[in-house]
Design a protein around this motif. Structure first.
Motif: not given
Length: 642
Positions: A204, A423, A429
């Motif tokens: 991520k 996040r 996101k």
């Protein structure tokens, strides 16, 4: 909790498909069910006599619970509330997939067997609070091209990595082991052979490339104590030189025999360990700087002390207390320790994800949307207050998918997206990721709400608790309360059975109970010197000694085997080796021969006997209401298998 633990000795309610051992009314109990309860609760003999005695007790308990349900005691608000509370307490322990958890335990054990020397190149998606995945992808390709053309990994890390430490350490992370890195990165590292470079991994946060520089047998974990002479911010070279001189002086004092712990308390700047005589929290590979770990793990034996050495924090002197090697076999203890680590780490998310996928399949997940694009447009309009980019045919009440008997709506999705859209670093996101999280959360919630349908162990625990509460509730109503409160019935019972309540040889005495042998010995000496002043003496030992005065049969009075009892005797303390408690007595008066007990003296015994009489008569009535038939053929099979 006491009620629950007690009833486990009587109940073991969980039906399993097997041969019927006995029936009561319209209910059947299998041989497997009885054996499970017997093996769980019987700690004594396993012969036919013991099994038959347990069977009688077990049948009696089943009859009582059946009657409690017939009287609808399971609808009592307090019992329902107790059950709901227990359900919430034990749920967290079942919110993982057992099969995948077992797999993670085996994998973590395998990883723990070796340490890896790792180098790392990191390319971040976000810099200066600006996310640019296109620029990150371009930089990734530049790194791969440079490596392919022969640029060394260390030079590539120094030149390209967004990890600030790479400029000084060439991307060298040092040695790592299981649980050092986030699980997703650990998986990449342990899948890469020594001397090789990993494929690019996208997390991520950005792109990761690893190189495995070496491999060794795991060093294990270390218990150590340290003295840290830390550099304050802005310390100049003269100050650092003075600390070096002080560290050498402390080291020489340790060699000369000074106590390490006292020196740590007096001089160490690590305030946490200094408060514990320098003792640090147990640590393993990859938790501290490479220099620190290399020096400490190189100490040759327990008790060895390092020379002063330098890290970025200052000068350290470290004493090895104990090296704890990693377990060589995955035994029960090692498995339990790894399970606890996994459940408190990011690995727990893996088991939940796998569990959610199973629930989606088993509960018949089905999307009810023709296309997600319209849902994304609707979500943009709600969350960002913008005009929808497409014509909308959905509204807040439109169902988005079905799962068992659940049909979450567009409104449910929008509320979830609003709450979970960001996040930890503040970045937003993307909707597909949010959607996957939404579906997973719905599956896990469905699993929680229908746990009994999916997990036999959970169902068994809930049923045991529910039936245990019913057992106690109906016993309280039918036996215990009547026996304790019906004074007329108790007196009548005493009169009819007066001959059963007799004092055997007895004494008026004071019994003393000490919570440890040392207190008992000290108190005994003072009591022996002035027994008549026992009340005053015991008041000075409120935390260590308790007393109980009254009439006791001689067999109840603690004493040594050879001690003789007489008025004025103070018996020697008798120590219980199991817990180091002790008991002894001061005898006031002896009663020779047998004497009838008064109702007051016998009341406790009368209550117990009357309870047993009431219970026996009640169970006989229950057997008429719920006729019991034992399958003797199946019983013989059980007995002969032992």
């Amino acid at each position: 909790m006491k009620k629950l633990l007690t009833v486990f000795c009587v109940l073991g309610f969980f039906s399993a498909p097997a041969q019927t051992l006995f029936t009561y009314g319209k209910n059947a109990v299998s041989a497997d069910e009885f054996l499970r309860a017997f093996q769980k609760n019987n700690t004594g003999a396993k012969d036919e006599k013991a099994m038959r005695e347990y069977l009688d007790l077990y049948i009696s308990s089943r009859l009582k619970v059946a009657e409690a349900k017939a009287k609808k005691l399971d609808t009592l608000p307090q019992l329902k509330s107790d059950l709901a509370n227990l359900r919430q307490q034990i749920l967290p322990g079942y919110l993982s997939d057992k099969e995948s958890l077992d797999g993670l335990i085996k994998e973590a054990f395998a990883h723990e067997q070796k340490d890896l020397h790792v180098a790392h190149i990191f390319i971040a998606f976000t810099k200066n609070n600006v996310t640019d995945t296109v620029a990150a992808a371009k930089k990734r390709d530049e790194v791969l091209s440079a490596l392919a053309k022969g640029l060394s990994f260390s030079e590539a890390a120094k030149q390209y990595s967004d990890d600030p430490s790479a400029k000084n350490n060439d991307g060298n992370l040092g040695w790592i082991t299981a649980f050092t890195l986030p699980y997703e990165l650990e998986s990449v590292v342990y899948a890469t052979p020594v001397g090789k470079t990993s494929a690019v991994y996208m997390s991520k946060a950005g792109y990761h490339i690893f190189k495995i520089l070496g491999e060794r047998k795991a060093l294990g974990r270390m218990k150590a104590a340290q003295i840290l002479l830390a550099f304050p911010p802005g310390a100049d070279e003269a100050y650092k030189a003075a600390l070096k001189k002080r560290s050498d002086s402390l080291y020489n004092r340790i060699l000369a025999g000074d106590d390490f712990g006292k020196l740590a308390t007096a001089f160490s700047n690590d305030v946490i360990s200094a408060a514990s005589a320098g003792q640090m929290q147990e640590f393993g590979v990859g938790e501290y700087s490479p220099v620190f770990e290399t020096t400490v793990f190189a100490l040759p034996k327990d008790g060895a002390v390092s020379k002063p050495f330098l890290t970025e924090h200052g000068y350290h002197i470290v004493k090895r207390i104990k090296l704890l090697p990693v377990p060589a076999k995955l035994n029960a203890q090692a498995s339990d320790e790894l399970r606890n680590k996994i459940e408190s780490s990011d690995r727990a998310a893996v088991t939940k994800k796998i569990l959610a996928q199973k629930i989606l399949k088993q509960a018949g997940y089905k999307s009810l949307l023709a296309s997600n694009n319209e849902l994304w447009a609707y979500t943009d309009s709600v969350l960002n207050f913008t005009k929808p980019s497409v014509k909308l045919t959905i509204n807040p009440a439109t169902p988005v998918f079905s799962l068992g008997n659940r049909t979450p709506t567009v409104k449910d999705w929008a509320e979830f997206a609003q709450t979970h859209r960001y996040r930890a670093n503040g970045a937003t996101k993307i909707y597909p990721q949010l959607w996957n999280e939404f579906v997973q959360a719905a599956a896990l919630q469905y699993y929680e709400d229908h746990m009994e349908d999916y997990n036999a162990d959970f169902k068994q625990q809930i049923n045991e608790f529910a039936d245990g509460n019913l057992f106690f509730e109906i016993m309280q109503r039918q036996v215990w309360t009547p026996a304790q409160t019906d004074s007329v019935a108790l007196l009548n019972y005493y009169q009819k059975h007066k001959g059963n309540y007799v004092w055997k040889q007895s004494a008026d005495a004071v019994l003393f109970y000490a919570n440890n042998a040392a207190s008992a010995d000290e108190f005994y000496k003072k009591l022996k010197a002035a027994p008549a002043a026992w009340r005053t003496t015991v008041s000075n030992y409120a935390e260590q000694i308790t007393s109980d005065s009254g009439r006791f049969e001689l067999t109840q009075i603690p004493k040594g085997k050879e001690e003789l009892l007489a008025a004025g005797t103070v018996t020697m303390p008798v120590v219980n080796k199991a817990d180091n408690t002790a008991s002894f007595a001061y005898v006031l008066k002896l009663h020779n021969g047998e004497e009838p007990r008064s109702f007051a003296d016998a009341k406790g015994m009368v209550i117990n006997d009357y309870q047993a009489t009431l219970e026996k008569a009640w169970v006989a009535e229950l057997k008429k209401k719920y006729p019991v038939e034992i399958n003797e053929k199946e019983w013989k099979k059980i007995v002969n298998s032992k």
